[in-house]
Design an enzyme around this catalytic site. Sequence first.
Site, PDB file in Angstrom:
ATOM      1  N   ARG A  88       0.720  -1.286  -0.034  1.00  0.00           N
ATOM      2  CA  ARG A  88       0.093  -0.010   0.013  1.00  0.00           C
ATOM      3  C   ARG A  88       1.029   1.237  -0.068  1.00  0.00           C
ATOM      4  O   ARG A  88       2.020   1.082   0.100  1.00  0.00           O
ATOM      5  CB  ARG A  88      -0.814  -0.099   1.327  1.00  0.00           C
ATOM      6  N   ASP A  91       3.364   4.993   5.142  1.00  0.00           N
ATOM      7  CA  ASP A  91       4.490   4.771   5.768  1.00  0.00           C
ATOM      8  C   ASP A  91       4.407   3.652   6.664  1.00  0.00           C
ATOM      9  O   ASP A  91       3.409   2.595   6.562  1.00  0.00           O
ATOM     10  CB  ASP A  91       5.300   5.879   6.515  1.00  0.00           C
ATOM     11  N   TYR A  94       0.172   0.748  12.735  1.00  0.00           N
ATOM     12  CA  TYR A  94       0.037  -0.253  13.810  1.00  0.00           C
ATOM     13  C   TYR A  94      -1.478  -0.896  13.533  1.00  0.00           C
ATOM     14  O   TYR A  94      -2.264   0.216  13.412  1.00  0.00           O
ATOM     15  CB  TYR A  94       0.176   0.178  15.095  1.00  0.00           C
ATOM     16  N   HIS A  95      -1.818  -2.046  13.814  1.00  0.00           N
ATOM     17  CA  HIS A  95      -2.995  -2.338  13.783  1.00  0.00           C
ATOM     18  C   HIS A  95      -3.125  -3.538  14.930  1.00  0.00           C
ATOM     19  O   HIS A  95      -2.177  -4.213  15.381  1.00  0.00           O
ATOM     20  CB  HIS A  95      -3.395  -3.444  12.416  1.00  0.00           C
ATOM     21  N   ALA A 160      -5.817   6.138  10.418  1.00  0.00           N
ATOM     22  CA  ALA A 160      -4.924   6.023   9.387  1.00  0.00           C
ATOM     23  C   ALA A 160      -5.494   5.621   8.085  1.00  0.00           C
ATOM     24  O   ALA A 160      -6.527   4.798   8.338  1.00  0.00           O
ATOM     25  CB  ALA A 160      -3.682   5.306   9.903  1.00  0.00           C
ATOM     26  N   GLY A 173      -6.805   0.246   2.982  1.00  0.00           N
ATOM     27  CA  GLY A 173      -7.904   0.873   3.307  1.00  0.00           C
ATOM     28  C   GLY A 173      -7.847   1.831   4.504  1.00  0.00           C
ATOM     29  O   GLY A 173      -6.593   2.567   4.642  1.00  0.00           O
ATOM     30  N   CYS A 191       3.072   6.804  10.944  1.00  0.00           N
ATOM     31  CA  CYS A 191       3.028   7.319   9.428  1.00  0.00           C
ATOM     32  C   CYS A 191       4.303   8.186   9.033  1.00  0.00           C
ATOM     33  O   CYS A 191       4.011   8.941   8.075  1.00  0.00           O
ATOM     34  CB  CYS A 191       1.615   7.910   9.375  1.00  0.00           C
TER      35      CYS A 191
END
Length: 243
Positions: A88, A91, A94-95, A160, A173, A191
């Site tokens: 994607r 930069d 986090y998820h 984000a 996304g 980011c």
Amino acid sequence: MNKNIQLQDLGTKDYKETWEYQEELFKEIVDLKIKNRREETSLQTPNYFLFVAHPHVYTLGKSGDLSNLLLSEKQLEAKGATFYKINRGGDITYHGPGQIVGYPIIDLENFFTDIHKYLRFLEEAIILTLEEYGIACGRSEGETGVWLGAGTPFARKICAMGVRASRWVTMHGFALNVNADLGYFDNIIPCGIRGKAVTSLNVELGVAKVNEQEVKEKILKYFAILFDATFEKPALKNRYTSL
């Protein structure tokens, strides 16, 4: 033009597994578009919208700087987190649990052919959703995503975004912090932007937990309005679907 979007809520899924599933759906749409062009047919292309929550993971976009990850491999392991370089834009981000992650995998030729407009509509769906909770938020000039206090010393990011598009088909996304553990953001320069904080909806509301299903429903409502789209749940369950 097909403005119907197939909705799938995957529950909690490993990042890599979900990424591979995105790629499958993305390829399905692109291959159909190639077939239409090659054989001069006009078969409708499908659109998908995936909701998912990931276990703790850090992802770095194709233009990102690895130095924005502040953990070693051993430290990642100690925190129960994984790391992936992905395709994607953007930069590092986090998820994790407490985030609502949305992956629209849609053929923009069913809606409009403008990537800038697509990103702004994604942001707008989140902005309108948060406004229902009394949260004043918006955009930060030159920085994709949704922010609170943009342009002030108290600027903080709540959502984000990073997308990939090819042949007008999108993937990846947004990630909206709803009940997120913000401590995990301390391990990165989010980011790639120094000196700005992140926040979560529950923190801004001063509550322990926000109803995530309610937030999802509001996001879908505004996404449908902005894209003039309709959502449908899959008629049959598959190995990825928790509906």
